[in-house]
Design a protein around this motif. Sequence first.
Motif, short mmCIF file in Angstrom:
data_model
loop_
_atom_site.label_atom_id
_atom_site.label_comp_id
_atom_site.label_asym_id
_atom_site.label_seq_id
_atom_site.Cartn_x
_atom_site.Cartn_y
_atom_site.Cartn_z
N GLU A 1 0.83 -1.21 0.00
CA GLU A 1 0.00 0.00 0.00
C GLU A 1 0.86 1.26 0.00
O GLU A 1 0.70 2.17 0.84
CB GLU A 1 -0.96 -0.01 1.19
CG GLU A 1 -1.92 -1.20 1.17
CD GLU A 1 -2.91 -1.19 2.32
OE1 GLU A 1 -2.71 -0.37 3.25
OE2 GLU A 1 -3.87 -1.96 2.28
N GLN A 2 1.79 1.29 -0.95
CA GLN A 2 2.69 2.44 -1.11
C GLN A 2 2.70 2.85 -2.58
O GLN A 2 2.42 2.04 -3.46
CB GLN A 2 4.10 2.08 -0.66
CG GLN A 2 4.22 1.74 0.81
CD GLN A 2 3.93 2.93 1.70
OE1 GLN A 2 4.40 4.04 1.44
NE2 GLN A 2 3.15 2.71 2.75
N PRO A 3 3.02 4.11 -2.88
CA PRO A 3 3.13 4.54 -4.28
C PRO A 3 4.18 3.75 -5.04
O PRO A 3 5.22 3.41 -4.49
CB PRO A 3 3.51 6.03 -4.16
CG PRO A 3 3.07 6.43 -2.79
CD PRO A 3 3.26 5.21 -1.93
N VAL A 4 3.91 3.49 -6.30
CA VAL A 4 4.84 2.71 -7.12
C VAL A 4 6.19 3.42 -7.21
O VAL A 4 7.25 2.78 -7.11
CB VAL A 4 4.26 2.48 -8.53
CG1 VAL A 4 5.28 1.78 -9.43
CG2 VAL A 4 2.98 1.66 -8.46
N ASP A 5 6.17 4.73 -7.39
CA ASP A 5 7.43 5.48 -7.50
C ASP A 5 8.27 5.35 -6.24
O ASP A 5 9.51 5.23 -6.30
CB ASP A 5 7.15 6.96 -7.78
CG ASP A 5 6.61 7.19 -9.19
OD1 ASP A 5 6.75 6.27 -10.02
OD2 ASP A 5 6.04 8.26 -9.44
N THR A 6 7.60 5.36 -5.09
CA THR A 6 8.32 5.23 -3.82
C THR A 6 8.94 3.85 -3.69
O THR A 6 10.09 3.70 -3.27
CB THR A 6 7.36 5.48 -2.64
OG1 THR A 6 6.81 6.80 -2.74
CG2 THR A 6 8.10 5.34 -1.31
N VAL A 7 8.18 2.84 -4.07
CA VAL A 7 8.69 1.47 -4.03
C VAL A 7 9.89 1.32 -4.96
O VAL A 7 10.91 0.72 -4.59
CB VAL A 7 7.58 0.47 -4.41
CG1 VAL A 7 8.16 -0.92 -4.67
CG2 VAL A 7 6.53 0.41 -3.30
N ARG A 8 9.79 1.88 -6.16
CA ARG A 8 10.88 1.79 -7.13
C ARG A 8 12.15 2.45 -6.58
O ARG A 8 13.25 1.90 -6.70
CB ARG A 8 10.48 2.44 -8.45
CG ARG A 8 11.56 2.34 -9.53
CD ARG A 8 11.14 3.06 -10.80
NE ARG A 8 9.89 2.54 -11.34
CZ ARG A 8 8.75 3.22 -11.38
NH1 ARG A 8 8.71 4.48 -10.91
NH2 ARG A 8 7.66 2.68 -11.86
N GLU A 9 12.01 3.61 -5.97
CA GLU A 9 13.16 4.32 -5.42
C GLU A 9 13.87 3.49 -4.35
O GLU A 9 15.10 3.41 -4.31
CB GLU A 9 12.72 5.66 -4.82
CG GLU A 9 12.26 6.68 -5.88
CD GLU A 9 11.71 7.94 -5.25
OE1 GLU A 9 11.73 8.02 -3.99
OE2 GLU A 9 11.27 8.83 -5.98
N HIS A 10 13.08 2.83 -3.49
CA HIS A 10 13.67 2.03 -2.42
C HIS A 10 14.32 0.77 -2.98
O HIS A 10 15.36 0.32 -2.47
CB HIS A 10 12.60 1.67 -1.38
CG HIS A 10 12.30 2.77 -0.42
ND1 HIS A 10 11.47 3.82 -0.71
CD2 HIS A 10 12.76 3.01 0.84
CE1 HIS A 10 11.40 4.65 0.32
NE2 HIS A 10 12.17 4.17 1.28
N LEU A 11 13.74 0.18 -4.01
CA LEU A 11 14.34 -1.01 -4.62
C LEU A 11 15.70 -0.68 -5.23
O LEU A 11 16.67 -1.41 -5.06
CB LEU A 11 13.40 -1.57 -5.69
CG LEU A 11 12.12 -2.24 -5.18
CD1 LEU A 11 11.18 -2.52 -6.35
CD2 LEU A 11 12.43 -3.53 -4.44
N VAL A 12 15.76 0.44 -5.94
CA VAL A 12 17.01 0.87 -6.55
C VAL A 12 18.05 1.17 -5.47
O VAL A 12 19.23 0.81 -5.61
CB VAL A 12 16.77 2.11 -7.44
CG1 VAL A 12 18.10 2.68 -7.92
CG2 VAL A 12 15.89 1.74 -8.63
N ALA A 13 17.60 1.80 -4.38
CA ALA A 13 18.51 2.12 -3.29
C ALA A 13 19.04 0.85 -2.62
O ALA A 13 20.22 0.76 -2.27
CB ALA A 13 17.81 3.01 -2.27
N LEU A 14 18.17 -0.15 -2.45
CA LEU A 14 18.60 -1.41 -1.85
C LEU A 14 19.63 -2.11 -2.73
O LEU A 14 20.64 -2.62 -2.24
CB LEU A 14 17.39 -2.33 -1.63
CG LEU A 14 16.46 -1.97 -0.46
CD1 LEU A 14 15.21 -2.83 -0.50
CD2 LEU A 14 17.18 -2.14 0.87
N GLU A 15 19.37 -2.11 -4.03
CA GLU A 15 20.30 -2.73 -4.96
C GLU A 15 21.67 -2.06 -4.88
O GLU A 15 22.71 -2.73 -4.85
CB GLU A 15 19.76 -2.64 -6.38
CG GLU A 15 20.67 -3.26 -7.44
CD GLU A 15 20.12 -3.08 -8.84
OE1 GLU A 15 20.55 -3.84 -9.73
OE2 GLU A 15 19.26 -2.20 -9.05
N ALA A 16 21.68 -0.74 -4.84
CA ALA A 16 22.94 0.00 -4.76
C ALA A 16 23.65 -0.27 -3.43
O ALA A 16 24.88 -0.40 -3.39
CB ALA A 16 22.67 1.50 -4.91
#
Length: 211
Positions: free
Chosen positions: A57-72
């Motif tokens: 239940e979070q915005p897609v853009d927010t989820v994408r940003e966190h996924l990219v940050a986790l990968e980095a």
Amino acid sequence: MSDLDEQVGADPEVSGDADEAALDVRTLPGGLPAALEAVLMVVDEPVTEVALATALEQPVDTVREHLVALEADYTASERGFTLRQIAGGWRFYSRAELAPVVEKFVLDGQQAKLTQASLETLAVIAYRQPVSRSRVSAVRGVNVDGVVRTLVSRGLVEEVPDPGDGGAALYATTPYFLQRMGLDSLDDLPALAPYLPDADVIDELVEEGHS
């Protein structure tokens, strides 16, 4: 109805709707990044950003940003695993640089020998490939899902594209299978195929199993 009943009925925090209140993952230990990690730890195939956003239940853009940050973050800290975007979704994978370690553990690790069930299933796949799990189950007379997963993890079998429109996952042997068997090609397999049921017979068994 008493005044107390009216107050309780009017208060959404004590009504039945409270049980259905959305869970704010941002308030949990570790927040959204930890929630993403927890979900991704239990999946066996890539999950889309939309599916993750919907579940948490979070915005897609927010989820994408966190996924990219986790990968980095995983890459920078040189962890043994990483988060990769593949096939339209995200999933944890071991780092490519550590593939030799994983291969050694999986292929030569805890079990030096295959079980009888694994050998029988491997034989059916070798002679009928590409073949679906349902057809292998029909030949063996038992469910082979767990055995097929074992063969895949040992590098002896892999999922291959379905050339037709059936949509079922098909399995075939790998080059490593030939290496372990000491064969140059599948043409060198012993002539056991004639002793296996014909494709029509297998189809009938599959249909009976689904009826």
